[in-house]
Design a protein around this motif. Structure first.
Motif, mmCIF file in Angstrom:
data_model
loop_
_atom_site.group_PDB
_atom_site.id
_atom_site.type_symbol
_atom_site.label_atom_id
_atom_site.label_comp_id
_atom_site.label_asym_id
_atom_site.label_seq_id
_atom_site.Cartn_x
_atom_site.Cartn_y
_atom_site.Cartn_z
ATOM 1 N N ARG A 1 -2.009 -4.699 -20.641
ATOM 2 C CA ARG A 1 -3.329 -5.066 -21.179
ATOM 3 C C ARG A 1 -4.499 -4.659 -20.295
ATOM 4 N NH1 ARG A 1 -2.573 -5.912 -26.504
ATOM 5 N NH2 ARG A 1 -0.720 -7.211 -26.863
ATOM 6 N N GLY A 2 -4.214 -4.230 -19.081
ATOM 7 C CA GLY A 2 -5.294 -3.827 -18.198
ATOM 8 C C GLY A 2 -5.628 -4.883 -17.162
ATOM 9 N N LEU A 3 -6.255 -4.440 -16.088
ATOM 10 C CA LEU A 3 -6.547 -5.314 -14.952
ATOM 11 C C LEU A 3 -7.542 -6.405 -15.312
ATOM 12 C CD1 LEU A 3 -6.221 -5.925 -11.915
ATOM 13 C CD2 LEU A 3 -8.065 -4.297 -11.494
ATOM 14 N N ARG A 4 -8.606 -6.034 -15.994
ATOM 15 C CA ARG A 4 -9.649 -7.023 -16.297
ATOM 16 C C ARG A 4 -9.104 -8.150 -17.166
ATOM 17 N NH1 ARG A 4 -15.673 -5.284 -17.915
ATOM 18 N NH2 ARG A 4 -15.435 -4.539 -15.761
ATOM 19 N N THR A 5 -8.342 -7.804 -18.190
ATOM 20 C CA THR A 5 -7.762 -8.834 -19.069
ATOM 21 C C THR A 5 -6.845 -9.756 -18.288
ATOM 22 O OG1 THR A 5 -7.881 -7.364 -20.986
ATOM 23 C CG2 THR A 5 -6.343 -9.214 -21.114
ATOM 24 N N SER A 6 -6.031 -9.191 -17.409
ATOM 25 C CA SER A 6 -5.085 -9.987 -16.642
ATOM 26 C C SER A 6 -5.799 -10.979 -15.732
ATOM 27 C CB SER A 6 -4.185 -9.054 -15.813
ATOM 28 O OG SER A 6 -3.217 -9.782 -15.103
ATOM 29 N N VAL A 7 -6.826 -10.522 -15.009
ATOM 30 C CA VAL A 7 -7.553 -11.405 -14.083
ATOM 31 C C VAL A 7 -8.291 -12.501 -14.843
ATOM 32 C CG1 VAL A 7 -9.470 -11.497 -12.437
ATOM 33 C CG2 VAL A 7 -7.768 -9.686 -12.262
ATOM 34 N N LEU A 8 -8.947 -12.150 -15.942
ATOM 35 C CA LEU A 8 -9.677 -13.153 -16.711
ATOM 36 C C LEU A 8 -8.730 -14.193 -17.315
ATOM 37 C CD1 LEU A 8 -12.347 -10.932 -18.511
ATOM 38 C CD2 LEU A 8 -12.696 -12.497 -16.583
ATOM 39 N N ALA A 9 -7.554 -13.751 -17.763
ATOM 40 C CA ALA A 9 -6.577 -14.698 -18.305
ATOM 41 C C ALA A 9 -6.113 -15.674 -17.229
ATOM 42 C CB ALA A 9 -5.388 -13.940 -18.890
ATOM 43 N N ALA A 10 -5.839 -15.156 -16.018
ATOM 44 C CA ALA A 10 -5.417 -16.026 -14.923
ATOM 45 C C ALA A 10 -6.513 -17.031 -14.576
ATOM 46 C CB ALA A 10 -5.061 -15.184 -13.695
ATOM 47 N N ASP B 1 -8.742 0.333 4.312
ATOM 48 C CA ASP B 1 -9.541 -0.556 5.153
ATOM 49 C C ASP B 1 -10.405 -1.482 4.303
ATOM 50 O OD1 ASP B 1 -11.026 1.546 4.219
ATOM 51 O OD2 ASP B 1 -11.981 2.014 6.142
ATOM 52 N N GLY B 2 -10.883 -1.021 3.157
ATOM 53 C CA GLY B 2 -11.629 -1.889 2.248
ATOM 54 C C GLY B 2 -10.755 -2.975 1.663
ATOM 55 N N TYR B 3 -9.504 -2.605 1.349
ATOM 56 C CA TYR B 3 -8.553 -3.609 0.857
ATOM 57 C C TYR B 3 -8.317 -4.675 1.917
ATOM 58 C CZ TYR B 3 -3.978 -5.589 -0.322
ATOM 59 O OH TYR B 3 -2.938 -6.435 -0.567
ATOM 60 N N GLY B 4 -8.215 -4.249 3.166
ATOM 61 C CA GLY B 4 -8.043 -5.216 4.246
ATOM 62 C C GLY B 4 -9.207 -6.187 4.330
ATOM 63 N N LEU B 5 -10.426 -5.718 4.074
ATOM 64 C CA LEU B 5 -11.592 -6.601 4.087
ATOM 65 C C LEU B 5 -11.538 -7.631 2.961
ATOM 66 C CD1 LEU B 5 -14.513 -4.121 4.907
ATOM 67 C CD2 LEU B 5 -13.582 -5.914 6.376
ATOM 68 N N LEU B 6 -11.070 -7.201 1.785
ATOM 69 C CA LEU B 6 -10.921 -8.157 0.682
ATOM 70 C C LEU B 6 -9.923 -9.250 1.040
ATOM 71 C CD1 LEU B 6 -10.807 -5.821 -2.474
ATOM 72 C CD2 LEU B 6 -12.750 -7.107 -1.567
ATOM 73 N N LEU C 1 -4.598 -8.193 -6.002
ATOM 74 C CA LEU C 1 -5.685 -7.758 -5.126
ATOM 75 C C LEU C 1 -5.611 -6.273 -4.757
ATOM 76 C CD1 LEU C 1 -8.199 -8.950 -3.857
ATOM 77 C CD2 LEU C 1 -6.884 -9.349 -1.764
ATOM 78 N N PRO C 2 -4.422 -5.699 -4.506
ATOM 79 C CA PRO C 2 -4.387 -4.256 -4.235
ATOM 80 C C PRO C 2 -4.954 -3.425 -5.387
ATOM 81 C CG PRO C 2 -2.303 -5.274 -3.634
ATOM 82 C CD PRO C 2 -3.072 -6.302 -4.380
ATOM 83 N N LEU C 3 -4.704 -3.863 -6.627
ATOM 84 C CA LEU C 3 -5.204 -3.128 -7.787
ATOM 85 C C LEU C 3 -6.701 -3.343 -7.976
ATOM 86 C CD1 LEU C 3 -2.257 -3.858 -10.244
ATOM 87 C CD2 LEU C 3 -2.569 -1.897 -8.714
ATOM 88 N N VAL C 4 -7.182 -4.545 -7.651
ATOM 89 C CA VAL C 4 -8.623 -4.783 -7.684
ATOM 90 C C VAL C 4 -9.326 -3.850 -6.700
ATOM 91 C CG1 VAL C 4 -10.433 -6.468 -7.177
ATOM 92 C CG2 VAL C 4 -8.405 -7.175 -8.459
ATOM 93 N N ALA C 5 -8.726 -3.710 -5.506
ATOM 94 C CA ALA C 5 -9.325 -2.851 -4.482
ATOM 95 C C ALA C 5 -9.343 -1.390 -4.912
ATOM 96 C CB ALA C 5 -8.557 -3.012 -3.167
ATOM 97 N N TRP D 1 0.815 -1.213 0.000
ATOM 98 C CA TRP D 1 0.000 0.000 0.000
ATOM 99 C C TRP D 1 0.853 1.270 0.000
ATOM 100 C CZ3 TRP D 1 -4.942 -0.428 -1.096
ATOM 101 C CH2 TRP D 1 -5.729 0.723 -1.040
ATOM 102 N N LEU D 2 2.106 1.156 0.423
ATOM 103 C CA LEU D 2 2.973 2.327 0.497
ATOM 104 C C LEU D 2 3.136 2.988 -0.866
ATOM 105 C CD1 LEU D 2 4.728 3.945 2.516
ATOM 106 C CD2 LEU D 2 6.654 2.460 1.885
ATOM 107 N N PHE D 3 3.083 2.188 -1.937
ATOM 108 C CA PHE D 3 3.296 2.730 -3.276
ATOM 109 C C PHE D 3 2.112 2.445 -4.208
ATOM 110 C CE2 PHE D 3 7.591 2.211 -1.597
ATOM 111 C CZ PHE D 3 8.135 3.457 -1.857
ATOM 112 N N VAL D 4 0.912 2.241 -3.625
ATOM 113 C CA VAL D 4 -0.227 1.882 -4.454
ATOM 114 C C VAL D 4 -0.639 3.027 -5.391
ATOM 115 C CG1 VAL D 4 -2.071 2.648 -2.895
ATOM 116 C CG2 VAL D 4 -2.431 0.642 -4.359
ATOM 117 N N ASP D 5 -0.298 4.286 -5.039
ATOM 118 C CA ASP D 5 -0.635 5.427 -5.895
ATOM 119 C C ASP D 5 0.495 5.831 -6.828
ATOM 120 O OD1 ASP D 5 -3.209 5.708 -4.799
ATOM 121 O OD2 ASP D 5 -2.411 6.829 -3.083
#
Length: 545
Positions: free
Chosen positions: A376-385, A260-265, A247-251, A42-46
């Motif tokens: 390629r973007g987050l959605r493409t990456s997650v669906l490929a996995a 705190d929402g990321y922590g819940l995920l 998961l940090p990027l999904v959040a 989270w220190l470098f999430v932005d």
């Protein structure tokens, strides 16, 4: 410790005070490590390069296990495990305090953060096999399975609680207090270890470090069942680890959540993992191990692929619970079958290799998923996995894990003691064992097929080379020759490395042989005449018979 007959309660190991307090200490220490990982991500999430940095944090925390697990397993057998654990906790505290101070001072660039994360991961590589080996000293044998399941629960409780606690702390006070909290968590286990009044332990003779390291690797290399289990693990882990890496990027990007929402995920994943650990015994009443692996992979793929299609936190949480269940059901089933298959003499080292594959796959694949997301973007990456996890389930129809519940892996010293007229020093070598077989023409094809299994048996129990020769002057004669690095290593083959499976392989081979095979030990030419056997001619028939 005394053993009692009858059913064992899942909570029975908690009646052992040492196990309970050490288990609790490991939980608290693990909570700190998971919180540290979340804080580092989270220190470098932005940051503009967040997709790369947050996945490299995952790599830096897991790569040390891939590099150091096997040496750590050897060390855990060579030193007092209590003080080895205490030394690791002291090291953890020093690293965590320094990390907190530098972060609070604004002196924590990404490269330095990854270095500190790698340093904590190196300590974790030593902690895990040492604690796993120590469990057998804390509970009687009939409670060992329950203790192992409780340890699995502890891992997932920490995985659920650590990120949730880190998210709460970050949301209110920032990242540096998370690192300081990590140091306090490490200190709790250190105090438990100091307070433990451990009975005096008598250690048996340990194998030298390098030969033990080589022997463990040789066993895995020449055992096809273990290789199949590890390959099945890798095919799931390489795509499935994207759930932790991304998961940090999904959040932040998909769901627009704060810390705190990321922590819940993250907690939802951990809760699903705990449910998997507690319910897996019930599931296996109805499904085979391969059925559990297929169900877990398919459910994981469907849930993970759906995470990037839902619009809010409350729809994502139950999907991540399913992901956590699928993850734990897969990992626990594979490690269970591996432990059931492994003979005792190499179990710790083979489990260390399992950990190398388990976390090494994450270390290798996490930055790849980060790069795919960047391009390629987050959605493409997650669906490929998710698709690749589903493909691994289909591949499991071919790459089946063997069922090992009823396999006898206890050591069998059926070769008997070695009696030779010249006995070399323990470290003398190499030693060549030569065995003569007489085989009739009608049994020749079956004999040669059986000798392929014999080759694997010799190599996995300690031989560094194996050959089979036919005598040109006598077509019915064959010579099997296998080389062992030292005389001491050969004695270990005699004393505890062979199992009922090895004996069955020899019996199947000798069924195609005329008479009794005759064995000879070819020793280094400088072996002194320091030990004369009263019946040297008998030694030949005692080797593998």
């Amino acid at each position: 410790m005394s053993e009692q007959s009858g059913p064992v309660s899942p909570w029975a190991p908690f009646r052992r005070r040492a196990f309970f307090w050490l288990w609790l200490g490991v939980v608290v220490s693990s909570v700190g490590m998971w919180a540290q990982t979340v804080g580092a991500q989270w220190l470098f999430v932005d940051d503009p390069h967040a997709a790369t940095i947050v996945t490299l944090v995952q790599t830096a925390s897991t790569l040390p296990m891939m590099l150091l697990a096997l040496p750590a397993g050897v060390l855990a057998d060579a030193f007092d495990r209590r003080w080895l654990l205490f030394g690791v906790q002291t090291y953890f505290i020093a690293v965590a305090v320094l990390l907190a101070v530098l972060t609070a001072a604004g002196l924590m660039p990404p490269a330095l953060l990854l270095t500190f994360t790698f340093a904590i991961g190196a300590g974790g590589a030593l902690l895990s096999p040492t604690w796993q080996a120590l469990i057998t000293d804390l509970v009687p044998r009939n409670e060992l399975a329950a203790a192992t399941r409780l340890d699995m629960v502890s891992v997932n409780v920490a995985r659920a609680a650590g990120p949730a606690l880190a998210g709460f702390v970050i949301a209110h006070w920032g990242v540096p207090p998370v690192f300081a909290m990590n140091a306090v968590c490490f200190g709790f286990l250190a105090l438990v270890l100091l307070a433990w009044r451990r009975p005096r332990v008598t250690h048996r003779e340990r194998e030298p470090f390098l030969p033990a390291l080589v022997a463990g690797g040789r066993y895995v290399r020449h055992e096809p069942v273990v290789r199949r289990i590890l390959l099945r693990l890798a095919t799931f882990m390489l795509p499935a680890c994207a759930v932790w890496a991304l998961l940090p990027l999904v959040a932040s990007r998909q769901l627009g959540l704060a810390a705190d929402g990321y922590g819940l995920l993250f907690a939802a994943l951990g809760i699903g993992a705990v449910i998997g650990a507690l319910c897996l015994g019930w599931v296996k009443r109805y499904l085979s191990s391969n059925g559990v692996l297929g169900l877990a992979a398919i459910s994981f793929a469907l849930a993970f692929g759906s995470v990037v299609l839902v619009p809010n936190l409350w729809l994502a949480l139950p999907l991540l619970v399913v992901c956590g269940f699928g993850w734990t059901a897969t990992v626990s089933t594979i490690i269970s079958e591996l432990q059931l298959f492994l003979p005792g003499w190499v179990r710790a080292r083979a489990i260390a290799i399992y950990l190398m594959v388990f976390l090494g796959a994450q270390a290798v694949a996490s930055p790849i998923w980060g790069l795919v997301t960047q391009q390629r973007g987050l959605r493409t990456s997650v669906l490929a996995a998710a698709v690749l996890v589903a493909v691994s389930a289909i591949g499991g129809l071919v790459l089946k894990v063997p069922e090992n519940q009823h396999l006898d892996r206890s050591p069998m010293a059926y070769w008997g003691p070695t009696t030779v007229a010249l006995e070399p020093e323990p470290d003398a070598g190499p030693i060549m064992v030569s065995i003569e077989y007489e085989v009739s023409a009608d049994e020749e094809e079956a004999f040669l097929q059986a000798m392929e299994s014999m080759r694997r048996s010799r190599l996995r129990s300690g031989a560094s080379r194996w050959d089979l020769y036919r005598v040109g002057e006598s077509p019915d004669l064959f010579f099997e020759q296998f080389q062992v690095p030292t005389w001491q290593e050969h004695q270990r083959q005699h004393d505890g490395r062979l199992t009922a499976e090895d004996q069955a392989i020899e019996d199947a081979t000798f069924a195609h042989v005329v008479g009794t095979p005759r064995a000879q030990h070819l020793l280094p030419p400088g072996t002194a005449r320091n030990s004369l056997s009263p019946h040297p001619d008998d030694s030949a028939a005692q080797e593998p018979s």
